[in-house]
Motif scaffolding. Sequence first.
Motif, mmCIF file in Angstrom:
data_model
loop_
_atom_site.group_PDB
_atom_site.id
_atom_site.type_symbol
_atom_site.label_atom_id
_atom_site.label_comp_id
_atom_site.label_asym_id
_atom_site.label_seq_id
_atom_site.Cartn_x
_atom_site.Cartn_y
_atom_site.Cartn_z
ATOM 1 N N ASP A 1 0.852 -1.216 -0.064
ATOM 2 C CA ASP A 1 0.140 0.137 -0.008
ATOM 3 C C ASP A 1 0.899 1.186 0.107
ATOM 4 O OD1 ASP A 1 -2.925 -0.211 -0.168
ATOM 5 O OD2 ASP A 1 -2.935 -1.324 1.560
ATOM 6 N N ALA A 2 0.528 2.245 -1.092
ATOM 7 C CA ALA A 2 1.269 3.307 -0.854
ATOM 8 C C ALA A 2 0.386 4.498 -0.288
ATOM 9 C CB ALA A 2 1.779 3.708 -2.223
ATOM 10 N N LEU A 3 1.087 5.550 0.511
ATOM 11 C CA LEU A 3 0.615 6.609 0.980
ATOM 12 C C LEU A 3 1.093 7.943 0.266
ATOM 13 C CD1 LEU A 3 -0.670 4.766 3.028
ATOM 14 C CD2 LEU A 3 0.000 6.466 4.737
ATOM 15 N N LEU B 1 10.228 -1.043 2.594
ATOM 16 C CA LEU B 1 9.876 0.164 2.600
ATOM 17 C C LEU B 1 10.633 1.190 1.322
ATOM 18 C CD1 LEU B 1 8.674 2.996 4.148
ATOM 19 C CD2 LEU B 1 11.093 2.947 5.086
ATOM 20 N N ALA B 2 9.580 1.423 0.591
ATOM 21 C CA ALA B 2 9.972 2.517 -0.585
ATOM 22 C C ALA B 2 9.736 3.889 -0.329
ATOM 23 C CB ALA B 2 9.452 1.892 -1.789
ATOM 24 N N LEU C 1 5.588 13.654 -1.462
ATOM 25 C CA LEU C 1 6.057 12.604 -0.802
ATOM 26 C C LEU C 1 5.472 11.150 -0.900
ATOM 27 C CD1 LEU C 1 7.829 11.225 1.466
ATOM 28 C CD2 LEU C 1 6.469 12.504 2.955
ATOM 29 N N VAL C 2 5.908 10.223 -1.192
ATOM 30 C CA VAL C 2 5.193 8.921 -1.308
ATOM 31 C C VAL C 2 5.993 7.681 -0.434
ATOM 32 C CG1 VAL C 2 4.360 6.878 -2.773
ATOM 33 C CG2 VAL C 2 4.641 9.319 -3.739
ATOM 34 N N ILE C 3 5.152 7.180 0.143
ATOM 35 C CA ILE C 3 5.572 6.029 1.239
ATOM 36 C C ILE C 3 4.860 4.788 0.798
ATOM 37 C CG2 ILE C 3 5.778 5.389 3.524
ATOM 38 C CD1 ILE C 3 5.195 8.266 4.038
ATOM 39 N N SER C 4 5.724 3.956 0.071
ATOM 40 C CA SER C 4 5.214 2.559 -0.057
ATOM 41 C C SER C 4 5.643 1.398 0.706
ATOM 42 C CB SER C 4 5.432 2.366 -1.738
ATOM 43 O OG SER C 4 4.949 1.101 -1.986
ATOM 44 N N ILE C 5 4.855 0.813 1.344
ATOM 45 C CA ILE C 5 5.155 -0.350 1.983
ATOM 46 C C ILE C 5 4.630 -1.624 1.803
ATOM 47 C CG2 ILE C 5 4.973 -1.325 4.469
ATOM 48 C CD1 ILE C 5 5.627 1.359 5.817
ATOM 49 N N THR C 6 5.611 -2.743 1.613
ATOM 50 C CA THR C 6 5.307 -4.018 1.287
ATOM 51 C C THR C 6 5.337 -4.996 2.536
ATOM 52 O OG1 THR C 6 5.967 -3.658 -0.810
ATOM 53 C CG2 THR C 6 5.832 -5.902 -0.050
ATOM 54 N N ALA C 7 4.188 -5.226 2.831
ATOM 55 C CA ALA C 7 4.161 -6.390 4.210
ATOM 56 C C ALA C 7 4.260 -7.576 3.765
ATOM 57 C CB ALA C 7 3.303 -5.869 4.944
#
Length: 334
Positions: free
Chosen positions: A55-57, A96-97, A139-145
């Motif tokens: 999910d990216a924020l 974390l991207a 700013l984009v924060i993309s996390i892959t869990a």
Amino acid sequence: MTNPSSESPRRIGEFELIAKYFAPLTEGSPGALGLTDDAAYLRVPAGHELVATVDALVEGVHFLRDDLPATIGAKALRVNLSDLAAKGAVPLGYLLALSLPAWVDESWVAQFAAGLSDDQLRFAIPLLGGDTTTTPGPLVISITALGHLAAGKAVHRSGARAGDIVFVTGSVGDAGAGLDLLRGNQLAAPEESRAALVARYRLPEPRLDPGQPIAQVATAALDVSDGLIADLNHIAQTSRVRIVVNAAQIPLSPAFIAVYGDDLAARVKAATSGDDYEIAFTAPASARGAIALIAAETGIPVTEIGRVEAGEGIALLDSRGNVVPVTHPGWQHF
Ligand code: ADP
Ligand code: MG
């Protein structure tokens, strides 16, 4: 990936930033190799399969530049853990991207990493790796869990059957209400309720504890991010069934009721505003006892809100059994 033409906007370089703020977050995860390799390595327990979700924020869409960096980091992680929770998976770690615009300084990164660090302790997961770039955009924060699950035991959106009961964890509508308050609406809301609702918008609580046992009994499940009605419609479509929800049964929190009341309009609002991060699921009636036990053991209420029928689509019913028209079932990006 490096882009030779782009200067680092930060006071320290990309690699220093990673070593100083992100490498410490890999502690306890040997496969991350302290962020000194090109990739991370992880094992899942024998007989289990890997579950992956991303999910990216995006600044201006999911959060504002002025929001607390620690909270933004924690929310980015939690929305991903919520997806794992809905599938009944046990979290293993995350990637974390980051796409960082020039306004992000070292202090922002330090606070962001601190927020992640707190949540890593809370949810017992390490950082495994990631990527850091600059961007001329937001700013984009993309996390892959990543998580794991006994092979073949996943609960998908597609398994709902006519005759099943529909349930939801916790309460819905709080986060949407919190956003409403932040936007300056409902100025007369009591301070206590205001704080509780805004907190639920800022920092969702992934339902990992009830999620794992729920997956043992559910026929279909998902986490409610767009809105209860919109998300249950995803189950209805994927499972090729009709889902009927009784508005009167939708669980509302005391804080929500204090601000919006609990009449039909309030219930429609609760069921169509997003960001709840509760788990909505279907299960056979025979699972009612097991579900009551899960709620008792985890302390998270699980409420029966409707039923699955043959047919298609979703219907919200008022207390007389009449269909309530829902024009905006939930959040959609486009
Ligand atoms: P590549 O050249 O393959 O993109 P990088 O130099 O970006 O590799 O990354 C070096 C190491 O740092 C890798 O282990 C990567 O996973 C890690 N890393 C880079 N950025 C982040 C980040 N934002 N969060 C966590 N780990 C990161
Ligand atoms: Mg990279």
